[in-house]
Design an enzyme around this catalytic site. Sequence first.
Site, PDB file in Angstrom:
ATOM      1  N   ARG A 108      12.512  -5.451   5.905  1.00 60.72           N
ATOM      2  CA  ARG A 108      13.134  -5.122   4.618  1.00 60.72           C
ATOM      3  C   ARG A 108      14.658  -5.224   4.675  1.00 60.72           C
ATOM      4  O   ARG A 108      15.325  -5.136   3.662  1.00 60.72           O
ATOM      5  CB  ARG A 108      12.683  -3.733   4.181  1.00 60.72           C
ATOM      6  CG  ARG A 108      13.054  -3.367   2.753  1.00 60.72           C
ATOM      7  CD  ARG A 108      12.140  -2.282   2.268  1.00 60.72           C
ATOM      8  NE  ARG A 108      12.590  -1.608   1.081  1.00 60.72           N
ATOM      9  CZ  ARG A 108      13.178  -0.429   1.061  1.00 60.72           C
ATOM     10  NH1 ARG A 108      13.457   0.196   2.187  1.00 60.72           N
ATOM     11  NH2 ARG A 108      13.502   0.133  -0.077  1.00 60.72           N
ATOM     12  N   HIS A 129       5.866   6.060  -2.680  1.00 64.32           N
ATOM     13  CA  HIS A 129       7.176   6.570  -3.119  1.00 64.32           C
ATOM     14  C   HIS A 129       7.039   8.026  -3.539  1.00 64.32           C
ATOM     15  O   HIS A 129       7.835   8.880  -3.170  1.00 64.32           O
ATOM     16  CB  HIS A 129       7.706   5.803  -4.341  1.00 64.32           C
ATOM     17  CG  HIS A 129       7.839   4.328  -4.161  1.00 64.32           C
ATOM     18  ND1 HIS A 129       7.683   3.450  -5.208  1.00 64.32           N
ATOM     19  CD2 HIS A 129       8.132   3.574  -3.075  1.00 64.32           C
ATOM     20  CE1 HIS A 129       7.873   2.218  -4.777  1.00 64.32           C
ATOM     21  NE2 HIS A 129       8.141   2.262  -3.485  1.00 64.32           N
ATOM     22  N   CYS A 139       0.839  -1.204   0.000  1.00 63.46           N
ATOM     23  CA  CYS A 139       0.000   0.000   0.000  1.00 63.46           C
ATOM     24  C   CYS A 139       0.873   1.252   0.000  1.00 63.46           C
ATOM     25  O   CYS A 139       2.092   1.181   0.132  1.00 63.46           O
ATOM     26  CB  CYS A 139      -0.898  -0.016   1.223  1.00 63.46           C
ATOM     27  SG  CYS A 139       0.038   0.071   2.760  1.00 63.46           S
ATOM     28  N   ALA A 164       3.232   1.583   2.848  1.00 58.55           N
ATOM     29  CA  ALA A 164       4.408   0.715   2.712  1.00 58.55           C
ATOM     30  C   ALA A 164       5.473   1.398   1.848  1.00 58.55           C
ATOM     31  O   ALA A 164       6.665   1.343   2.155  1.00 58.55           O
ATOM     32  CB  ALA A 164       4.012  -0.623   2.098  1.00 58.55           C
TER      33      ALA A 164
HETATM   34 FE1  CFM Z   1      12.872  -0.077  -5.855  1.00 56.60          FE
HETATM   35 FE2  CFM Z   1      12.248  -2.429  -6.007  1.00 56.60          FE
HETATM   36 FE3  CFM Z   1      10.923  -0.716  -4.415  1.00 56.60          FE
HETATM   37 FE4  CFM Z   1      13.484  -1.445  -3.846  1.00 56.60          FE
HETATM   38 FE5  CFM Z   1      12.533  -3.369  -2.208  1.00 56.60          FE
HETATM   39 FE6  CFM Z   1      11.304  -4.288  -4.384  1.00 56.60          FE
HETATM   40 FE7  CFM Z   1       9.985  -2.650  -2.775  1.00 56.60          FE
HETATM   41 MO1  CFM Z   1      10.562  -5.044  -1.985  1.00 56.60          MO
HETATM   42  S1  CFM Z   1      14.225  -1.794  -5.781  1.00 56.60           S
HETATM   43  S2  CFM Z   1      12.512   0.461  -3.766  1.00 56.60           S
HETATM   44  S3  CFM Z   1      14.412  -2.283  -2.100  1.00 56.60           S
HETATM   45  S4  CFM Z   1      10.971  -0.860  -6.545  1.00 56.60           S
HETATM   46  S5  CFM Z   1      12.574  -5.279  -3.038  1.00 56.60           S
HETATM   47  S6  CFM Z   1      11.841  -4.423  -6.572  1.00 56.60           S
HETATM   48  S7  CFM Z   1       9.265  -4.363  -3.754  1.00 56.60           S
HETATM   49  S8  CFM Z   1      10.892  -3.064  -0.907  1.00 56.60           S
HETATM   50  S9  CFM Z   1       9.102  -0.735  -3.157  1.00 56.60           S
END
Ligand code: CFM
Length: 541
Positions: free
Chosen positions: A89, A190, A55, A58
């Site tokens: 994580r 993000h 979500c 997260a």
């Molecule tokens: Fe970038 Fe990722 Fe992500 Fe990531 Fe991650 Fe991920 Fe994630 Mo899990 S590189 S930041 S460190 S998009 S592994 S493939 S899903 S936490 S939001």
Amino acid sequence: MAITEEQMEELLSHYPDKVKKNRKKHLVQKNSAETCQQIEANTRTIPGIISQRGCAYAGCKGVVIGPIKDMVHIVHGPVGCSYYAWGTRRNKARADDATPPEKIFSPLCFTTDMQESDIVFGGDKKLAKMIDEVVEIFHPQAVSICATCPVGLIGDDINAVARAAEERHGIQVLSFNCEGYKGVSQSAGHHIANNNLMEHVIGKGTTEKNPDEYVINILGEYNIGGDGWELERILADIGYTLNCIMTGDASYEKIRNLHKADLNLVQCHRSINYIAEMMETKYGIPWLKVNFIGVTATIASLREIAQCFGNQELIERTEIIIARELARVTPVLEQYKKICQGKTAFVFVGGSRSHHYQALLRDLGMDVVVAGYEFAHRDDYEGRQVIPTIKSDADSKNIPELHLTPDEELYQEAHVHLKMSKEKYEEISSRIAFSNYTGMIPEMKNGEVILDDANHHEVEELIRMIHPDLFFSGVRDKYIVHKMGIPAKQMHSYDYSGPYAGFNGSLIFAEDVANALVTPAWKLVTPPWEDTNRRRSDSNA
Ligand code: CFM
């Protein structure tokens, strides 16, 4: 082993017509004859389908903000949102000259633990009290508040609480309205985190430029399993000054001084491209997409970075370090390659690793037969050139775009950042693709499958159809695949392993993969599709 058209059809045949029509757009088979294959992405998951997504909270707290080590990150919400996001994580942090061990708070878990009475009467007073306690006990450099779903529903004004707390304590208190429902996945979080950091933190440090020669940031590197530290080692040996890794093992002060670099390297495009873009607009800092996963990709990235600065000595020094590292890792990797060669993999991770790890798997002689993302956008699949054509829907309109202008004091043109003439910069830009990402699909091979926002049904069916030798994904589907007799590696936190980045990371990854491939455990499991007794009892049930 490519999957046939009939198999693709069969995969979707279990759905009602409307769902089938929708899911078909999220499933693409690579066809090299087509120049730009389109995929649908970053749209709402069909209600009722259990997918792998997280979500907005997260993505904001767990991914971008959480790793900033000397801030206290308060989760305003019921305890579960915080507890189940705690420590999973593996974004590592360590003490350094500026950050003593008692100032590292990222492994801790802070929550207002909202109760029913807070939901009914409001949780803002409890939040304000908690900030006071946190400041008194921990003395953090700054505080963040991340809102989870109920906060937005009951309308607690976390921004007002943050402003008042800033006045009381004289430290920055950032508030993030990253309620879980704010977008279709963690990707929204993000963006919310990027915007807030850009508006309120980045550029607020000292304005003097770092006097060192080659000053770089790595954006979108979160130091999972220590990845960032391996990159730090390599880049320091070549002669770069690493201004900040964002946000892996980063301190608040480093994020405030992010603008002091000459060049931004972007590892994870999905989670951080907004900041790379905004820093280019505001400060003129150029950005370069890199990939430090896999020996071949790391070498290519290191060479490109050296080319960006156009300095002969730096280019030569880069070659010396590459030769040194290759001499050390190649003989070992060759041994592992004997085990891995010709094996197939199915890779399904968040929004960037399914592309990055293909490079490392290719180094080991493996083929990626299916690759997919939970929450990537079309540009992560197809390349940034499609951005102007992406239709924004109600969900993507939820998050405002910041419209920045060049900073009066700090803006410099890219060639000034890179300390070269305009002509030289133009010449270099004709060879090096600044501000660009070409995406995952162009690098995949004919017949390979690209899958967006997969669900359990699709994962299981694909595994049954193609029997990959290894499955790379997350904890939600790892054990199902284990039960199907196929080794599965957790690609978010690397299970308990890592680092996987850079040269040393490639060695550790190769060892883990080879171990998974040769362990006899999988031969002792009878996959359900081969277990005729079980088949019979299933159909009798
Ligand atoms: Fe970038 Fe990722 Fe992500 Fe990531 Fe991650 Fe991920 Fe994630 Mo899990 S590189 S930041 S460190 S998009 S592994 S493939 S899903 S936490 S939001």
